[in-house]
Enzyme design. Structure first.
Site, PDB file in Angstrom:
ATOM      1  N   ILE A 269       0.826  -1.203   0.000  1.00 35.61           N
ATOM      2  CA  ILE A 269       0.000   0.000   0.000  1.00 35.61           C
ATOM      3  C   ILE A 269       0.861   1.255   0.000  1.00 35.61           C
ATOM      4  CG2 ILE A 269      -1.686   1.334   1.359  1.00 35.61           C
ATOM      5  CD1 ILE A 269      -2.867  -1.244   2.326  1.00 35.61           C
ATOM      6  N   GLU A 270       2.046   1.172   0.592  1.00 33.95           N
ATOM      7  CA  GLU A 270       2.881   2.365   0.731  1.00 33.95           C
ATOM      8  C   GLU A 270       3.757   2.582  -0.507  1.00 33.95           C
ATOM      9  OE1 GLU A 270       4.648   2.796   4.672  1.00 33.95           O
ATOM     10  OE2 GLU A 270       3.204   1.340   5.429  1.00 33.95           O
TER      11      GLU A 270
END
Length: 463
Positions: A269-270
């Site tokens: 997600i990052e």
């Protein structure tokens, strides 16, 4: 005297006999268990005295996992009351780290010292209900003085810094040092990598995207955006002064700065890189960076060497010389009268029992909603917090206590990032953690004090 009156007097007499008989048993039980523990050979005389007081007063009944309870602890009503007290006591404070430090004759955790200091100074422990049954649990003035002197000695020996004013060396906090020793070449590399978007899968996001050095070390968002504008589940903590954290991330899943630096690049997600091999493949195509990197790390690029360099750079991200630092070092004019009052209120209302040490936080994990259940709504995995790491039920809803350094610059607040102002954050902490509400003027004074924690970031002189 009527028959009913006689029966009433008889009942009172029986109750009194039962009460005093039970109190006598408990007094003897507490005395025997205290005497049964011989002095620890590894501990100093003072430490043995502190251990003795804790045993005599039954602190371990409610503040450790288990202890030798009196027989009536299994009785129906008594069991319910004692289970509640022990659950709340252990949730609030575990005595185990302090006991271990006393046995090893080493430093007790700073936040634990401040918690003990607060209850001693305010005479809130042991509670009245406990003393009603455990007469030997009442702490005498001499014992209270022994405990407070031990806390002061611990601070002076292990925590107070030489640059602190003499009359402030027993405070629960310390100033941020002017600098930390670092490897200048590693710092230079780490700075470049910290700002390098090639650590992300699509070359769009660097560490600096979520931890902006010109914006308090955060991104100002409720939760951060990752590759492809994916929304993260938790608020990005400040990178400034992270070197002083006991562990990294809200749940403490990374033990070191280096371990923390290795998390985001591979998080889907990052930064969403597939592997360190993918990252290394891109970096190694840069001849200048490769040459500079192998000069410092002859073994070349790897996940370990890349994160080591970033961590070395992050050691330089400290913010000394806040007005409060100057005050701790002896400058009485560094704070206004309102800010000094706010500092006193901060201590009086137990804020300093968790926000201790150099960065006023980052040293312990505390449950959100200690005195009153916090209004979470739906509890998510990130709300569960520390328990995700330790798997211990006691750690459910615990998060690492955030630093208050530069807190006026790092809104929004809390791990969800859903609190917009310091005023609101202070009121929520007072209500849910301390169990009190203060007049608006007092809240304003605490907020004014928190503004004195903004320090000065000076970029490391990289050649």
């Amino acid at each position: 005297m009527s028959k009913m009156m006689k029966l009433g007097v008889s009942a009172l007499a029986v109750a009194a006999v039962c009460y005093f008989g039970l109190v006598g048993y408990v007094w003897n039980h507490d005395k025997q268990r205290a005497e049964a523990a011989p002095p620890e050979k590894s501990a100093s005389e003072t430490n043995n005295r502190v251990l003795s007081i804790m045993r005599e007063k039954g602190c371990d009944y409610c503040h450790t996992v288990s202890s030798d309870l009196p027989f009536y602890a299994s009785f129906p009503i008594a069991k319910q009351l004692m289970d509640y007290d022990m659950s709340l006591g252990y949730k609030s404070f575990s005595l185990d780290p302090v006991k271990q430090s006393l046995l090893k004759d080493g430093p007790a955790p700073q936040d634990d010292l401040t918690k003990i200091e607060w209850v001693m100074a305010n005479e809130t422990m042991p509670p009245t209900r406990y003393i009603a049954m455990h007469w030997s649990g009442k702490i005498s003035p001499e014992e209270r003085e022994t405990m407070l002197n031990w806390i002061k000695d611990q601070r002076l020996k292990y925590y107070a810094t030489p640059d602190m004013a003499e009359n402030r060396r027993n405070e629960p906090v310390q100033p941020i040092p002017q600098s930390l020793p670092v490897n200048a070449q590693k710092v230079a590399l780490g700075q470049r990598l910290y700002h390098d978007p090639r650590l992300s899968g699509d070359n769009t996001i660097s560490c600096a995207n979520c931890h902006q050095l010109g914006a308090g070390g955060v991104d100002g968002r409720k939760t951060s955006l990752g590759v492809g504008d994916q929304v993260g589940p938790i608020n990005a903590p400040t990178v400034f002064n992270a070197v002083f954290n006991i562990e990294q991330f809200w749940d403490g899943r990374a033990a070191t700065l280096q371990a923390q630096a290795g998390g985001p690049p591979l998080n889907p997600i990052e930064m969403a890189s597939e592997s360190w091999e993918q990252i290394i493949g891109k970096l190694s195509q840069d001849p200048v960076l490769t040459q500079d990197f192998t000069t410092v790390y002859p073994q070349g690029f790897s996940g370990e060497t890349i994160t080591d360099a970033i961590a070395e750079f992050e050691k330089t991200l400290i913010t000394p010389n806040a007005p409060f630092d100057k005050y701790l070092r002896g400058d009485d004019n560094a704070l206004t009268a309102q800010q000094k009052h706010g500092w006193q209120l901060f201590k009086d209302n137990k804020c300093a029992t968790c926000h201790t040490g150099t960065i006023m936080g980052g040293r312990s994990f505390e449950p959100l909603g200690l005195k009153k259940d916090f209004a979470f709504g739906t509890i998510t995995d990130v709300d569960v917090g520390r328990m995700n790491v330790t798997k211990e039920t006691r750690d459910r809803l615990r998060q690492k206590v955030p630093t208050l350094r530069n807190v006026a610059l790092t809104a929004p607040y809390f791990h969800r990032g859903d609190v917009q102002t310091l005023d609101e954050a202070v009121k929520l902490m007072l209500r849910y953690q301390v169990g009190t509400d203060l007049p608006q003027k007092d809240v304003d004074d605490i907020v004014a004090f928190l503004h004195t924690l903004n320090g000065v970031y000076t970029p490391y002189p990289v050649q």
